[in-house]
Design a protein around this motif. Structure first.
Motif, PDB file in Angstrom:
ATOM      1  N   ASP A   1       0.837  -1.213   0.000  1.00 31.90           N
ATOM      2  CA  ASP A   1       0.000   0.000   0.000  1.00 31.90           C
ATOM      3  C   ASP A   1       0.868   1.258   0.000  1.00 31.90           C
ATOM      4  OD1 ASP A   1      -2.410  -1.300  -0.111  1.00 31.90           O
ATOM      5  OD2 ASP A   1      -2.803  -1.196   2.044  1.00 31.90           O
TER       6      ASP A   1
ATOM      7  N   LYS B   1       2.331   1.805  -3.497  1.00 34.80           N
ATOM      8  CA  LYS B   1       1.273   2.327  -4.381  1.00 34.80           C
ATOM      9  C   LYS B   1       0.986   3.803  -4.068  1.00 34.80           C
ATOM     10  CE  LYS B   1      -3.445   1.236  -5.916  1.00 34.80           C
ATOM     11  NZ  LYS B   1      -4.249   2.389  -5.522  1.00 34.80           N
ATOM     12  N   MET B   2       0.844   4.110  -2.776  1.00 36.98           N
ATOM     13  CA  MET B   2       0.524   5.476  -2.337  1.00 36.98           C
ATOM     14  C   MET B   2       1.615   6.464  -2.775  1.00 36.98           C
ATOM     15  SD  MET B   2      -0.068   6.515   1.678  1.00 36.98           S
ATOM     16  CE  MET B   2      -0.844   4.942   2.012  1.00 36.98           C
ATOM     17  N   ASP B   3       2.872   6.068  -2.580  1.00 39.91           N
ATOM     18  CA  ASP B   3       3.981   6.991  -2.864  1.00 39.91           C
ATOM     19  C   ASP B   3       4.202   7.167  -4.364  1.00 39.91           C
ATOM     20  OD1 ASP B   3       4.478   7.608  -0.228  1.00 39.91           O
ATOM     21  OD2 ASP B   3       5.867   5.953   0.064  1.00 39.91           O
TER      22      ASP B   3
ATOM     23  N   GLU C   1       1.732   6.849  -6.620  1.00 39.90           N
ATOM     24  CA  GLU C   1       0.566   7.655  -7.048  1.00 39.90           C
ATOM     25  C   GLU C   1       0.776   9.129  -6.716  1.00 39.90           C
ATOM     26  OE1 GLU C   1      -3.267   4.621  -6.961  1.00 39.90           O
ATOM     27  OE2 GLU C   1      -2.738   5.676  -5.133  1.00 39.90           O
ATOM     28  N   ALA C   2       1.435   9.405  -5.583  1.00 36.62           N
ATOM     29  CA  ALA C   2       1.686  10.797  -5.180  1.00 36.62           C
ATOM     30  C   ALA C   2       2.587  11.511  -6.184  1.00 36.62           C
ATOM     31  CB  ALA C   2       2.310  10.846  -3.789  1.00 36.62           C
ATOM     32  N   LYS C   3       3.345  10.746  -6.975  1.00 32.64           N
ATOM     33  CA  LYS C   3       4.196  11.341  -8.014  1.00 32.64           C
ATOM     34  C   LYS C   3       3.417  11.519  -9.323  1.00 32.64           C
ATOM     35  CE  LYS C   3       8.312   8.995  -6.142  1.00 32.64           C
ATOM     36  NZ  LYS C   3       9.195  10.096  -5.716  1.00 32.64           N
TER      37      LYS C   3
ATOM     38  N   TYR D   1       1.460   9.003 -10.979  1.00 29.27           N
ATOM     39  CA  TYR D   1       1.273   7.814 -11.824  1.00 29.27           C
ATOM     40  C   TYR D   1      -0.016   7.088 -11.458  1.00 29.27           C
ATOM     41  CZ  TYR D   1       6.146   8.511 -13.111  1.00 29.27           C
ATOM     42  OH  TYR D   1       7.321   9.044 -13.581  1.00 29.27           O
ATOM     43  N   LYS D   2      -0.578   6.407 -12.465  1.00 23.06           N
ATOM     44  CA  LYS D   2      -1.772   5.583 -12.240  1.00 23.06           C
ATOM     45  C   LYS D   2      -1.295   4.146 -12.113  1.00 23.06           C
ATOM     46  CE  LYS D   2      -6.337   4.805 -14.230  1.00 23.06           C
ATOM     47  NZ  LYS D   2      -7.150   4.964 -15.439  1.00 23.06           N
ATOM     48  N   ILE D   3      -1.501   3.529 -10.948  1.00 26.40           N
ATOM     49  CA  ILE D   3      -0.845   2.255 -10.667  1.00 26.40           C
ATOM     50  C   ILE D   3      -1.746   1.338  -9.848  1.00 26.40           C
ATOM     51  CG2 ILE D   3       0.281   3.212  -8.607  1.00 26.40           C
ATOM     52  CD1 ILE D   3       2.689   1.503  -9.160  1.00 26.40           C
ATOM     53  N   SER D   4      -1.641   0.042 -10.113  1.00 28.63           N
ATOM     54  CA  SER D   4      -2.347  -0.954  -9.290  1.00 28.63           C
ATOM     55  C   SER D   4      -1.400  -2.134  -9.104  1.00 28.63           C
ATOM     56  CB  SER D   4      -3.632  -1.407  -9.987  1.00 28.63           C
ATOM     57  OG  SER D   4      -3.311  -2.032 -11.214  1.00 28.63           O
TER      58      SER D   4
ATOM     59  N   PHE E   1       1.412  -0.128 -14.341  1.00 26.82           N
ATOM     60  CA  PHE E   1       1.285   1.311 -14.636  1.00 26.82           C
ATOM     61  C   PHE E   1       0.383   1.446 -15.863  1.00 26.82           C
ATOM     62  CE2 PHE E   1       5.007   1.201 -12.094  1.00 26.82           C
ATOM     63  CZ  PHE E   1       5.285   2.487 -11.640  1.00 26.82           C
TER      64      PHE E   1
END
Length: 225
Positions: free
Chosen positions: A185, A188-190, A192-194, A196-199, A222
């Protein structure tokens, strides 16, 4: 008594006026240092002192200097500005707020115990970008080793992988209570904070029954468009 001079500021294109004494209120702060003796800042075409920061949240900094009032919104952003200007009383009070307390005392202290965490994030992003050419998505395989025991099984596990072993990004082990899911998590959080769309999802190797026991691998996806 002589009144303190008024100072006109241009902070990243946002304009503020305040007194020199207000800017010097906390003498050990970087903000006070900027205006001690001969000011060390450039001036814009209108003669305002220029600081190259996002000026949106500076009003909260001024508000604190004037009234000791803490922000009720944008707390994380104001905290970053307080760190930049090195205003110790504001930093300390914000670190007691629930938003910052959880991030600084909980999450960041945990991540500090995960070896090479920030460097690994950069590697993940670099691999993903390299794979983005003429593609809608990039996949990066991440290996998470929670314990020393997991680490000792790493070589067997990596040999079970059907993907390029060079581009597997390895995290851990760490000595803290958060789980593998917590670390995933955070990654993913860090990222996304930049922006990027990521799962992510578990990555299972298709190499027969005996390799199914290795649940160290996760696939980060990505999506570019």
């Amino acid at each position: 008594s002589q009144q303190s001079p008024i100072v006109e500021l241009n902070i990243g294109g946002q304009f503020y006026s305040t007194s020199l004494s207000m800017l010097r209120k906390y003498p050990r702060s970087k903000l006070a240092e900027m205006f001690n003796g001969e000011p060390k800042l450039r001036k814009d075409t209108e003669g305002r002192f220029f600081i190259d920061r996002d000026g949106t949240h500076f009003r909260h900094i001024l508000d604190f200097l004037r009234t000791q009032r803490l922000p009720s919104e944008s707390v994380t952003e104001v905290y970053k500005e307080a760190l930049f200007y090195d205003i110790e009383p504001l930093i300390k009070q914000l670190e007691d707020s629930p938003q910052i307390f959880g991030e600084v005392v909980g999450r960041q202290q945990f991540l500090a115990r995960v070896p090479n965490y920030q460097e690994n994030l950069e590697v993940i992003i670099r691999i993903a970008r390299a794979e983005a050419v003429a593609a809608r998505q990039s996949t990066v395989i991440v290996c998470v080793l929670r314990t020393e025991e997991d680490s000792s099984r790493y070589n067997d596990a990596i040999n079970s992988l059907d993907s390029d072993k060079e581009s597997v990004v390895r995290f851990g082990p760490w000595k803290a209570t958060p789980s593998i899911a917590d670390l995933l998590d955070c990654i993913k959080m860090d990222i996304e904070a930049k922006g990027y769309k990521i799962s992510y999802q578990p990555h299972t190797a298709d190499k027969g029954f005996r390799f199914k026991s290795y649940d160290f691998f996760y696939k980060f996806l990505f999506t570019w468009w």
